[in-house]
Design an enzyme around this catalytic site. Structure first.
Site, PDB file in Angstrom:
ATOM      1  N   ASP A 132       0.837  -1.205   0.000  1.00 54.28           N
ATOM      2  CA  ASP A 132       0.000   0.000   0.000  1.00 54.28           C
ATOM      3  C   ASP A 132       0.872   1.256   0.000  1.00 54.28           C
ATOM      4  O   ASP A 132       2.073   1.209   0.280  1.00 54.28           O
ATOM      5  CB  ASP A 132      -0.946   0.014   1.212  1.00 54.28           C
ATOM      6  CG  ASP A 132      -0.213   0.000   2.551  1.00 54.28           C
ATOM      7  OD1 ASP A 132       0.781  -0.732   2.686  1.00 54.28           O
ATOM      8  OD2 ASP A 132      -0.643   0.736   3.468  1.00 54.28           O
ATOM      9  N   GLU A 162       0.000  -1.004   5.666  1.00 58.66           N
ATOM     10  CA  GLU A 162       1.072  -0.608   6.587  1.00 58.66           C
ATOM     11  C   GLU A 162       0.992   0.876   6.920  1.00 58.66           C
ATOM     12  O   GLU A 162       1.468   1.309   7.971  1.00 58.66           O
ATOM     13  CB  GLU A 162       2.437  -0.937   5.965  1.00 58.66           C
ATOM     14  CG  GLU A 162       3.617  -0.834   6.928  1.00 58.66           C
ATOM     15  CD  GLU A 162       4.221   0.547   7.017  1.00 58.66           C
ATOM     16  OE1 GLU A 162       4.967   0.798   7.970  1.00 58.66           O
ATOM     17  OE2 GLU A 162       3.949   1.397   6.142  1.00 58.66           O
TER      18      GLU A 162
HETATM   19 ZN   LIG Z   1       6.945   1.937   4.016  1.00 59.83          ZN
END
Ligand SMILES: [Zn+2]
Length: 353
Positions: free
Chosen positions: A71, A125
């Site tokens: 992401d 994340e």
């Molecule tokens: Zn990163």
């Protein structure tokens, strides 16, 4: 468009960057990664949410995890990627599709690595820690992450960065008694009572701590302060919000004990605590890794997902293309030569016998 894993990590970086994957919207990219890996005979592929895990099962004496998040932070007019000479500009070029591309190229290419490899591309994340795809795998599929060493391909300018500092946030609170400021002698001023807290912070000499050969710089800082009721009232409460970034030689419990000692005599309450991660550079796999990729290891100051591996007892380092100070910047850009340098570094390590 299907991903061509044989195209090399530079071309793959461009292809990954052009599939938008802001946190929570990774499905199309996870689909493309899964489809590209499926059918590769030397890999067992598992999909979990929008994370994709691909493992060799060669019965080697040791196993390593190599992981990266797919992401990105939100796009801001910086997609599709733009190539200018050797430099690719656009969201995700640094954080961290270059690293993900290196992993994909090598996962497909290395049918016979010297160690068993678990490749992990995970989701979410860049958002709240409880949504983190690696954290979800730790909770629900820990057997998929079993390993002797881990590499996180976060941007480090292709240098090895070991472990990470832990972070503790506490409120140090003083209490007093409200009164009208015209009759201040009737009250007790909590803001004045906070002065010694600030004195102790200003006088504090942060430590430099050597852990497994790397020197971590600590920090103890007031980051917020709040108190006061109205402009004509003696305040009855003051909170100094303090952030302690501590070397991975200390556990979270020890870090808290240290902060309580610094603020002895004051009320200290914990707001947030994340353990640090030892660099693990004393393990033989790490020594092999350093020898193969070259250069000197440096300490990582910020908290990263390497700490999730450390919590599982797996030593872990960061190593990936891209200047970390450009991560999340709208002008993030990466040298494709640096992406290829990481590809060569990891290949040299994984094929070392
Ligand atoms: Zn990163």
């Amino acid at each position: 468009m299907p991903l061509d894993l044989a195209a090399g990590s530079a071309a793959l970086t461009r292809a990954l960057v052009d599939v938008e994957s802001v946190s929570g919207g990774e499905a199309p990219l996870a689909d493309a990664i899964e489809a590209a890996l499926e059918g590769i005979p030397h890999l067992e592929v598992v999909r979990d949410g929008d994370a994709v895990v691909a493992r060799t099962a060669l019965g080697r004496a040791s196993r390593v995890v190599i992981a990266g998040h797919i992401d990105t932070v939100p796009v801001n007019g910086n997609l599709p990627g733009r190539l200018d000479g050797d430099v690719l500009w656009g969201r995700g070029t640094v954080d961290m599709k270059g690293g993900c591309a290196v992993m994909l190229a090598l996962a497909a290419e290395l049918a016979d690595p010297a160690v068993d490899v678990t490749w992990v591309w995970y989701d979410q994340e860049e958002v709240d820690s409880d949504r983190n795809g690696l954290g979800r795998l730790v909770r629900t599929r820990p057997e998929l992450l079993a390993a002797d060493f881990a590499v996180l391909c976060e941007p480090t300018s292709a240098e090895v960065e070991g472990g990470c500092n832990g972070t503790l946030r506490v409120d140090v609170t003083t209490r007093g008694r409200r009164a009208h400021s015209a009759r201040a002698w009737m009250g007790e001023n909590a803001i004045h009572a906070a002065a010694p807290i600030l004195d102790r912070l200003a006088a504090y000499a942060p430590a430099e701590v050597e852990v497994d050969g790397l020197v971590y710089r600590e920090g103890l800082n007031a980051v917020l302060i709040s108190g006061g009721v109205a402009t004509n009232v003696i305040p009855d409460e003051c909170r100094v919000h303090v952030n302690y970034r501590f070397a991975p030689s200390r556990t979270g419990t020890e870090a808290l004990a240290h902060v309580e000692e610094v603020f002895a005599g004051f009320e200290v309450s914990v707001a947030d605590l994340a353990e640090g991660a030892r660099p693990g550079l004393d393990s033989p796999l790490a020594a092999d890794f350093l020898a193969a990729v070259g250069g000197e290891a440096r300490p990582k100051y910020g908290w990263t997902d390497v700490a999730r591996f450390t919590a599982l007892g797996i030593p872990a380092v960061n190593y990936g293309p891209g200047d970390p100070s450009l991560a999340h910047a709208d002008d993030e850009h990466v040298s494709l030569a640096e992406v290829e340098r990481c590809e060569r570094g990891l290949r040299a390590w994984l094929t070392r016998r």
